[in-house]
Design a protein around this motif. Structure first.
Motif, PDB file in Angstrom:
ATOM      1  N   SER A   1      -4.466 -10.118   5.532  1.00 54.29           N
ATOM      2  CA  SER A   1      -4.245 -10.122   6.978  1.00 54.29           C
ATOM      3  C   SER A   1      -4.938 -11.344   7.557  1.00 54.29           C
ATOM      4  CB  SER A   1      -4.792  -8.847   7.622  1.00 54.29           C
ATOM      5  OG  SER A   1      -4.074  -7.719   7.180  1.00 54.29           O
TER       6      SER A   1
ATOM      7  N   VAL B   1      -3.324  -7.573  -0.506  1.00 48.35           N
ATOM      8  CA  VAL B   1      -2.893  -7.506   0.879  1.00 48.35           C
ATOM      9  C   VAL B   1      -3.765  -8.457   1.692  1.00 48.35           C
ATOM     10  CG1 VAL B   1      -2.596  -6.021   2.898  1.00 48.35           C
ATOM     11  CG2 VAL B   1      -2.131  -5.127   0.610  1.00 48.35           C
TER      12      VAL B   1
ATOM     13  N   THR C   1      -2.396  -9.316  13.690  1.00 42.69           N
ATOM     14  CA  THR C   1      -2.523 -10.168  12.508  1.00 42.69           C
ATOM     15  C   THR C   1      -1.181 -10.343  11.813  1.00 42.69           C
ATOM     16  OG1 THR C   1      -3.063  -8.266  11.104  1.00 42.69           O
ATOM     17  CG2 THR C   1      -4.911  -9.455  12.090  1.00 42.69           C
TER      18      THR C   1
ATOM     19  N   ASP D   1       0.535 -10.154   8.337  1.00 46.91           N
ATOM     20  CA  ASP D   1       0.202  -9.341   7.170  1.00 46.91           C
ATOM     21  C   ASP D   1       1.105  -9.711   6.007  1.00 46.91           C
ATOM     22  OD1 ASP D   1      -1.781  -7.783   8.538  1.00 46.91           O
ATOM     23  OD2 ASP D   1      -0.137  -6.763   9.563  1.00 46.91           O
ATOM     24  N   HIS D   2       0.499  -9.859   4.828  1.00 42.96           N
ATOM     25  CA  HIS D   2       1.210 -10.273   3.625  1.00 42.96           C
ATOM     26  C   HIS D   2       0.862  -9.335   2.483  1.00 42.96           C
ATOM     27  CE1 HIS D   2      -0.200 -13.600   6.165  1.00 42.96           C
ATOM     28  NE2 HIS D   2       0.930 -14.236   5.892  1.00 42.96           N
TER      29      HIS D   2
END
Length: 914
Positions: free
Chosen positions: A210, A208, A226, A228-229
């Protein structure tokens, strides 16, 4: 390294074992630097320097005394202590060797802008997160400023928040020291954090990331939005990407940092391209491989490359969980799926083996009941018991429901028959004379068998036979419940309309104070506590020893240290007798869940609760309840005319006879569960020995055909099927994700059908909004209390006296918690459910069948539970409560249903008395 000589040291000379000298943060930076990872250069002012400063200014005793004064929960006192200690540090002189070492190390770094951060000896450990407890100073420039920031960092070891946190963690003030990290700051274009496991779901196969524009301190502090991925760790595929509206960013000021608006063209632009994201994920994998554990990483991006400014272990990472389901596809059309009856005792998704076995068992018992009682000749497929996203549902095909309706008159005759073949087929008579004895005989026939001596095939056959016996028993018990409901509703309707006067007690008063299995179990635990209280050393051991030690001591008859062996043996024998009598009550019908006989820790917690002088004496409570009941009955009977007195007596006697039977019948539902679990766990031990699975309880996560295949010989002989451990891990992860969902009560979803059937479904509207949650009034009174949301027995030890118990459903096995609870709130249940009946006996408010309480209420939240209005108000949430319950459509339907049940009940009473 010589801890007493070294005042500063570079990152490249620090290893993980140097925590006592450089603190957790610096030890991690040293490890990353030595591993060749891109870490901005810096140095550490060691704990030897801190200790020398404290000694030179004679601060140790004053600091420890000030830090030890406040109580754990006295925030204001901690603030006063922190101010006093801060003054001591500010007034201290830095010894010349320390000042010279810090200045020289800063010059060697080249004199750039630096970040000055604490690195505590108790910081960034795997078991606790101390991040953010001390202060950080950014964009510090010049030797004097760096030296001043180091002293301020030392003082921040004694901020109010840091002292309070260490107190909660049990860390003594005299046992901590502080190093300080001085690290070159990178003028970051982009910065953020990344986790090498998903902190929300616990999935170890995801990273994860950010990210935000500018410097990273505001990202770590959570003060800016942010991007987020979520990225699959193995393939690098982006699972999800959220691009935020990034209104602010952190940038350098002349000294320190400041917030400034993000330029309009960049607010909604992605911070990271695919290439940068892939590089960061690769860096995350490298760092995790180095440490061998999931990491929380802070990073910055500038001039086309990433730098790592911190990495620490992720603390409190949950077990891996899949994403909750968002759709509920039904396997068959042309019928109705609903969660009621036995499904109410299965609040969670089913484990695979239980799901495979319970479906056929329920269908067989229902089909037999329909043939015997309804006279219905159901066809294959008319009734099913499938799972949808792991949750159990009854399925009635439309044609099957028509056949059941046609058989209803026959069923009603069997329910109330006094003689002939139908007599005793159902209801309390059928339970007492047929269903219960038959169930007991089946259970006893297997209880006498030693699982270790049985062949694997016979063990599985025993499990199947016991489960069939249990579901057949529950089907019979279901015929007791409508009679208990009808008898109570009829009595209360008659009393409220034709007997009750202003000032008279509620109808519940005449129905309380009778013994039932849950009440007998409560009295048994209270008596065990009273017996222990007569032996001071025994009482002290039960109060202070860890629960797992006590459980082991009870089961193996090993007395705790300092306790007389004879006294312990006598008491533990009494506790084991309690388990033999009451330990089969189930929290959840899924046999993967332990019963109290397997895991008696929550029962010992109840004993300890009573030993501490809390709770009430159930014998005395029952005596007062009976006294009041009899006195009020005499008062009412004396003023009634003969006709009304006769009806009052008949209805009251019927309700008083039938109600406790319902609780006794439900409490014995789990009789087969202890032997079933013993048999399955014996099979699990054999599978572990043969290498089929890795843990005994993995047996519950096998499919039925997998277990049968192993028993048939392919795996038991040593040739384990490939991939089962991995498949079990995947099933557990899927189960955890499904448990986070709220299963619809009815499928296919129909707002119209749910609106009109809501009065007979076990839970209310699952889509309620606003500050007031509405359910069914189950126990009178109102109370304001902090909530405690419990998912099952694993959470029971967290319950504190005076909290409002919030659960999906409670069964007789939950009764021990009612002693501590200020109120009870459930997702599922009605005015005649177990929760309601026991709450009334305890005199605490209850609101049941809310549909969504566990999803909307959080532990610690203040709630007002009004058991008369059937509402739960979230006191710290905004929102407008819905329309008043009595006038709402659901309220009107309940009145109509109650009146209909009362009419049926009156007809049944007349028939019984002929």
């Amino acid at each position: 390294m010589d801890d007493h000589a070294i005042l500063t040291t570079g990152f490249d000379r620090v290893v993980a074992a140097d925590v006592a000298l450089v603190g957790g943060k610096a030890a991690n930076l040293g490890e990353l630097t030595r591993a060749g990872l891109p870490v901005p250069p810096g140095f550490v002012v060691t704990t030897a320097a801190y200790d020398a400063f404290v000694a030179a200014n004679d601060l140790a005793r004053a600091v420890v005394d000030a830090a030890g004064e406040p109580d754990a929960d006295d925030t204001a006192a901690f603030e006063r202590s922190a101010a006093r200690i801060g003054g001591l540090f500010a007034g201290g002189d830095v010894p010349a060797p320390i000042a010279d070492a810090v200045r020289a190390a800063y010059r060697d770094l080249g004199g750039p802008p630096v970040a000055v951060r604490s690195s505590a000896t108790a910081e960034d450990l795997a078991g606790a997160s101390f991040a953010g407890q001390q202060d950080t100073f950014l964009n510090v420039r010049g030797e004097d400023a760096v030296l001043g920031a180091v002293v301020d960092c030392w003082a921040s070891l004694w901020t109010a928040r840091a002292m309070a946190y260490r107190r909660r963690q049990g860390i003594a003030p005299g046992g901590v020291s502080l190093a300080v990290v001085v690290q070159e700051m990178v003028d970051a274009e982009v910065s953020g954090v990344m986790f090498t496991a998903d902190p929300a779901t616990g999935r170890r196969d995801r990273v994860v990331v950010s990210a935000a524009w500018g410097l990273g301190e505001s990202v770590v502090g959570g003060v800016v939005s942010t991007d987020d991925h979520v990225v699959d760790k193995g393939s690098g595929q982006v699972v999800s990407r959220h691009v935020a509206d990034k209104a602010e960013m952190t940038v350098y000021a002349g000294t320190g940092t400041r917030q400034q608006p993000v330029p309009p063209g960049r607010r909604r632009a992605p911070v990271l391209g695919d290439g940068a994201l892939a590089e960061l994920v690769g860096l995350a994998r490298h760092i995790e491989e180095h440490y061998g554990a999931p990491q929380d990483i802070e990073w910055v991006w500038t001039a086309g490359r990433a730098s790592v400014v911190q990495s620490r272990p992720i603390t409190a990472l949950p077990e891996p969980s899949a994403d909750p389901p968002t759709s509920w596809p039904v396997p068959h059309r042309g019928g109705l799926y609903f969660r009621a009856s036995i499904v109410e005792q299965m609040p969670d998704p089913l484990t695979p083996l239980f799901a495979d076995l319970i479906g056929g068992s329920v269908v067989r018992s229902l089909t037999a009941l329909m043939a015997e009682v309804f006279g219905s000749d159901l066809r294959a497929g008319d009734i099913d018991f499938p799972t949808i996203n792991g949750y159990a549902y009854y399925f009635y095909r439309n044609r099957g429901m028509l056949r059941m309706v046609s058989g209803t008159p026959t069923a009603l005759r069997a329910l109330v028959a006094d003689s002939g073949e139908a007599a005793g087929a159902l209801g309390p008579v059928g339970w007492r004379e047929r269903a219960h004895p038959r169930y007991v005989r089946t259970v006893e026939s297997w209880t006498g068998e030693e699982p270790a001596a049985l062949a694997s095939e016979r063990l599985l056959r025993g499990v199947e036979e016991l489960l069939d016996a249990g579901t057949a028993y529950y089907t019979a018990v279901q015929s007791v419940i409508p009679l208990a409901a009808a008898s109570e509703l009829m009595f209360r309707a008659f009393y409220d309309r034709l007997v009750r006067r202003p000032g008279d007690p509620a109808g519940d008063t005449f129905l309380l104070g009778f013994d039932s299995q849950p009440i007998r179990a409560e009295k048994s635990l209270y008596d065990l506590a009273a017996a222990a209280g007569e032996e001071p050393r025994l009482a002290a051991a039960l109060t202070s020893a860890p629960a797992d030690v006590l459980v082991d001591g009870v089961l193996r008859d090993v007395a705790p240290d300092g306790v007389d062996k004879a006294a312990w043996t006598a008491w533990s024998a009494g506790f084991c007798a309690h388990l033999d009598r009451f330990g089969h009550t189930v929290y959840n019908l899924d046999f993967a869940d332990p019963v109290p006989a397997d895991a008696p820790g929550p029962l010992l917690d109840t004993v300890r609760f009573h030993l501490g002088g809390a709770g009430t004496d159930p014998h005395e409570r029952q005596r007062r309840t009976v006294e009041r009941r009899e006195a009020q009955t005499a008062v009412v009977r004396a003023r009634l005319d003969p006709a009304r007195r006769a009806v009052f007596d008949r209805l009251l006697r019927w309700a008083q006879e039938t109600g406790p039977v319902r609780e006794d019948a439900l409490a014995d539902m789990g009789l087969a569960w202890p032997p079933m679990r013993r048999m399955l766990r014996e099979l699990g031990r054999r599978l572990v020995a043969d290498g089929v699975v890795t843990a005994v309880d993995d047996v519950f996560w096998l499919r039925h055909d997998e277990l049968r295949g192993a028993i048939d010989g392919s795996a038991i002989d040593g040739s384990a099927p490939d991939g089962l451990p991995a498949a079990i891990d995947e099933r557990r992860m899927l189960w955890r994700g499904r448990k986070r969902a709220t299963a619809p009560q009815m499928l296919p979803r129909s707002e119209l059908a749910e609106r009109w059937l809501r009065g007979v479904l076990p839970a209310g509207d699952q889509n309620q909004t606003g500050a007031t949650i509405r359910g069914v009034a189950g126990g009178s009174g109102a109370v304001t209390a902090p909530a405690r949301v419990l998912t099952g027995p694993a959470d029971f030890a967290a319950m504190r006296p005076g909290e409002a118990l919030v659960a999906r459903i409670t069964t007789p096995a939950w009764t021990s918690l009612f002693t501590m609870a200020a109120a009870v709130v459930t997702d599922v249940g009605g005015p005649l459910s177990h929760s309601s009946i026991v709450a009334r006996e305890y005199g605490i408010p209850a609101v049941l069948g809310t549909g969504s309480a566990t999803a909307r209420i959080r532990t610690g939240q203040q709630v007002r539970v009004d058991g008369d209005a059937g509402t739960v108000t979230l006191l710290d949430d905004d929102g407008r409560a819905p329309a008043d319950e009595p006038g709402s459509p659901r309220g009107r339907r309940k009145v109509v249903l109650a009146a209909a049940a009362a009419a049926v009940g009156f007809a049944l009473v007349r028939r019984r008395r002929r």
